[in-house]
Each structure stands twice: as C-alpha cells, then as structure tokens.
Design an enzyme around this catalytic site. Structure first.
Site, mmCIF file in Angstrom:
data_model
loop_
_atom_site.group_PDB
_atom_site.id
_atom_site.type_symbol
_atom_site.label_atom_id
_atom_site.label_comp_id
_atom_site.label_asym_id
_atom_site.label_seq_id
_atom_site.Cartn_x
_atom_site.Cartn_y
_atom_site.Cartn_z
ATOM 1 N N LYS A 170 -10.116 -13.405 3.157
ATOM 2 C CA LYS A 170 -9.888 -12.934 1.509
ATOM 3 C C LYS A 170 -10.401 -11.295 1.875
ATOM 4 O O LYS A 170 -11.064 -11.005 2.970
ATOM 5 C CB LYS A 170 -10.770 -13.393 0.598
ATOM 6 C CG LYS A 170 -10.154 -15.092 0.360
ATOM 7 C CD LYS A 170 -10.853 -15.637 -0.755
ATOM 8 C CE LYS A 170 -10.482 -16.987 -1.320
ATOM 9 N NZ LYS A 170 -11.172 -17.659 -2.207
ATOM 10 N N ARG A 196 -11.491 -27.129 6.330
ATOM 11 C CA ARG A 196 -12.363 -27.277 4.922
ATOM 12 C C ARG A 196 -13.605 -27.549 5.192
ATOM 13 O O ARG A 196 -14.621 -27.014 4.666
ATOM 14 C CB ARG A 196 -11.607 -28.451 4.032
ATOM 15 C CG ARG A 196 -10.564 -28.096 3.469
ATOM 16 C CD ARG A 196 -10.377 -27.123 2.199
ATOM 17 N NE ARG A 196 -11.070 -27.326 1.019
ATOM 18 C CZ ARG A 196 -11.130 -27.076 -0.148
ATOM 19 N NH1 ARG A 196 -10.224 -25.810 -0.351
ATOM 20 N NH2 ARG A 196 -11.709 -27.420 -1.207
ATOM 21 N N THR A 240 -16.520 -24.692 -2.378
ATOM 22 C CA THR A 240 -15.876 -23.633 -3.255
ATOM 23 C C THR A 240 -17.149 -22.584 -3.546
ATOM 24 O O THR A 240 -16.954 -21.216 -3.330
ATOM 25 C CB THR A 240 -15.215 -24.023 -4.318
ATOM 26 O OG1 THR A 240 -14.196 -24.916 -4.011
ATOM 27 C CG2 THR A 240 -14.392 -22.886 -5.011
ATOM 28 N N ARG A 280 -18.617 -20.094 4.093
ATOM 29 C CA ARG A 280 -18.884 -19.575 2.696
ATOM 30 C C ARG A 280 -20.185 -19.451 2.567
ATOM 31 O O ARG A 280 -20.793 -18.743 2.167
ATOM 32 C CB ARG A 280 -18.103 -20.433 1.911
ATOM 33 C CG ARG A 280 -16.532 -20.221 1.616
ATOM 34 C CD ARG A 280 -15.858 -21.444 1.062
ATOM 35 N NE ARG A 280 -14.326 -20.992 0.438
ATOM 36 C CZ ARG A 280 -13.891 -21.748 -0.094
ATOM 37 N NH1 ARG A 280 -14.184 -22.859 -0.314
ATOM 38 N NH2 ARG A 280 -12.560 -21.304 -0.516
ATOM 39 N N ASN A 296 -15.762 -15.552 -1.788
ATOM 40 C CA ASN A 296 -16.283 -16.780 -0.747
ATOM 41 C C ASN A 296 -15.398 -16.670 0.548
ATOM 42 O O ASN A 296 -15.137 -17.704 1.339
ATOM 43 C CB ASN A 296 -16.128 -18.291 -1.351
ATOM 44 C CG ASN A 296 -14.710 -18.399 -1.958
ATOM 45 O OD1 ASN A 296 -13.754 -17.577 -2.066
ATOM 46 N ND2 ASN A 296 -14.562 -19.554 -2.488
ATOM 47 N N HIS A 331 -10.122 -18.711 2.142
ATOM 48 C CA HIS A 331 -9.127 -19.887 1.551
ATOM 49 C C HIS A 331 -8.839 -20.822 2.732
ATOM 50 O O HIS A 331 -8.457 -20.422 3.876
ATOM 51 C CB HIS A 331 -7.863 -19.442 1.076
ATOM 52 C CG HIS A 331 -7.183 -20.568 0.471
ATOM 53 N ND1 HIS A 331 -7.208 -21.026 -0.730
ATOM 54 C CD2 HIS A 331 -5.909 -21.024 1.141
ATOM 55 C CE1 HIS A 331 -6.274 -21.873 -0.819
ATOM 56 N NE2 HIS A 331 -5.469 -21.999 0.339
HETATM 57 P P1 IDP Z 1 -11.158 -23.937 -3.213
HETATM 58 O O1 IDP Z 1 -10.877 -22.235 -2.770
HETATM 59 O O2 IDP Z 1 -12.516 -24.109 -2.607
HETATM 60 O O3 IDP Z 1 -9.797 -24.689 -2.736
HETATM 61 P P2 IDP Z 1 -10.454 -23.717 -6.021
HETATM 62 O O4 IDP Z 1 -11.030 -24.501 -7.003
HETATM 63 O O5 IDP Z 1 -9.246 -24.073 -5.596
HETATM 64 O O6 IDP Z 1 -11.484 -23.950 -4.661
HETATM 65 O O7 IDP Z 1 -10.459 -22.291 -6.383
HETATM 66 C C1 IDP Z 1 -9.815 -21.232 -5.912
HETATM 67 C C2 IDP Z 1 -10.620 -20.073 -5.703
HETATM 68 O O8 IDP Z 1 -11.070 -19.634 -7.148
HETATM 69 C C3 IDP Z 1 -11.936 -20.434 -5.169
HETATM 70 O O9 IDP Z 1 -12.018 -19.941 -3.853
HETATM 71 C C4 IDP Z 1 -13.112 -19.347 -5.778
HETATM 72 O O10 IDP Z 1 -12.699 -17.947 -5.139
HETATM 73 C C5 IDP Z 1 -12.415 -19.090 -7.271
HETATM 74 N N1 IDP Z 1 -13.019 -20.074 -7.994
HETATM 75 C C6 IDP Z 1 -13.079 -21.213 -8.236
HETATM 76 N N2 IDP Z 1 -13.959 -21.946 -9.171
HETATM 77 C C7 IDP Z 1 -14.520 -20.640 -9.465
HETATM 78 C C8 IDP Z 1 -15.541 -20.654 -10.662
HETATM 79 O O11 IDP Z 1 -16.135 -21.469 -11.323
HETATM 80 N N3 IDP Z 1 -16.009 -19.201 -10.886
HETATM 81 C C9 IDP Z 1 -15.461 -18.290 -10.233
HETATM 82 N N4 IDP Z 1 -14.409 -18.334 -9.257
HETATM 83 C C10 IDP Z 1 -14.152 -19.601 -9.021
HETATM 84 MG MG MG Z 2 -8.118 -24.951 -3.773
#
Ligand code: IDP
Ligand code: MG
Length: 167
Positions: free
Chosen positions: A10, A90, A96, A107, A121, A124
């Site tokens: 990212k 992962r 996350t 992360r 983070n 992705h």
């Molecule tokens: P992932 O990236 O671990 O698969 P997802 O739930 O798919 O997690 O969320 C996508 C992205 O959205 C995360 O990597 C993060 O950058 C952002 N994100 C997810 N949940 C939150 C939150 O509660 N607050 C702020 N950003 C979030």
């Molecule tokens: Mg996701």
C-alpha cells in the site's frame, strides 16, 4: 492446494521504503511471483477493490488511503502462486488492525493507526479463494500474469495503443 493470491504494497509501505522488507518477508513462503507492477490507483479501482466495505464509516478514508492521498500515489501489485498461497501470505501479513497484529508480522512490525483512525497496515493480501480470484482479475489482465491461472477468451477489438515515440 495450488492457489494464487493478490498482494498490494500500500502507499504507506512505498512511502516508508518498505518494498524490500515486505518482499523479503514474503520470500520466506517460497511461493512464486507470477505477476508484478506499479499502479496509480484510480477511484473506480479503489472502490471496486473495497466494494464489500462501502457501508463502513471509514470507507472514504480507506479509498483515499489506497489511492495514495496520504502518502505516495502508487501501489505495488503482485500475484503470488503456489501451495496454500492465500493462508501463507495472510500469516506473514498479520491481522487487519496493526495494533492487534503479531509483532513479527508485516502489519505488526510496520503498521500504525493514524489519529484519524485509518489503519495504515502496509499491505493487502487476499482473504480467501473467491476474493483472490475477484481481486486478481480486477488488478491484472491475463497477459500480465506468466501462468494461465483462469480461463481466458480471445476478443477482437480495435484499440489505440501507446508506443514509445521519437525525440
Ligand atoms: P484485510 O485487509 O485484513 O482483509 P478488511 O476487513 O478486508 O481487512 O479491510 C480492508 C482494509 O480496510 C484493511 O486492510 C484496513 O486498511 C481497512 N480497515 C478495516 N477495518 C478498519 C477499521 O475498523 N478502521 C479503519 N480501517 C479499517
Ligand atoms: Mg479483506
């Protein structure tokens, strides 16, 4: 199971010069890189990538984050392939929320939560085979991946292609 997974480094990862660190950590998986490129992320691409989160209060900030509005306007996109590629990536990626992620995960080591609440983070990684297929097809054209991973069709079309010019 032979799988493919989408990895994005990212904009915060690129801004902080973490590309080498992330790729080195991912090489521990012994997976194959089958596609790689630098992408300037458009709003439609960002919104489609995070489509499942479009009702979340943090959606607009997330779109701006992945478009690079807080860092550099670029993302490195990669496709990794191999045995259990999705879970292997992962695992090294970590949870996350960077505060909850294992300290030795990518992360956990390099991520942060901004005062505005954005989870920066660093990377992705596709969460499951359905997401991986959707995401790889969204970010890459078949010709950009060096393996035939999904069925393709031949379409005849007239296109204007940019070529290197003179001078
Ligand atoms: P992932 O990236 O671990 O698969 P997802 O739930 O798919 O997690 O969320 C996508 C992205 O959205 C995360 O990597 C993060 O950058 C952002 N994100 C997810 N949940 C939150 C939150 O509660 N607050 C702020 N950003 C979030
Ligand atoms: Mg996701």
């Amino acid at each position: 199971m032979e799988e493919q997974t989408l990895v994005l480094i990212k904009p915060d990862g690129l801004k902080k010069s973490l590309t080498g660190n992330v790729l080195t950590r991912l090489s521990e998986t012994k997976l194959d890189i089958v596609g790689a490129k630098i992408v300037k992320v458009s709003r439609p691409l960002a919104e489609e990538h995070y489509e499942a989160l479009n009702k979340e209060p943090f959606f607009e900030d997330l779109i701006r984050y992945i478009m690079g509005e807080y860092h550099k306007k670029k993302v490195m996109a990669l496709v990794y392939g191999g045995e259990n590629a999705i879970s292997k990536v992962r695992e090294i990626c970590g949870k996350t929320n960077p505060e909850e992620a294992d300290a030795v995960s990518i992360r956990g080591a390099y991520g942060r939560i901004t005062t505005a609440g954005v989870y920066e983070n660093v990377m992705h990684a596709s969460a499951n085979p359905e997401d991986a297929e959707r995401e790889i097809k969204l970010w890459f054209a078949p010709g950009e991946i060096i393996r035939d991973i999904y069925p393709t069709i031949d379409v005849e079309e007239t296109v204007i292609t940019k070529k290197w010019g003179e001078g």
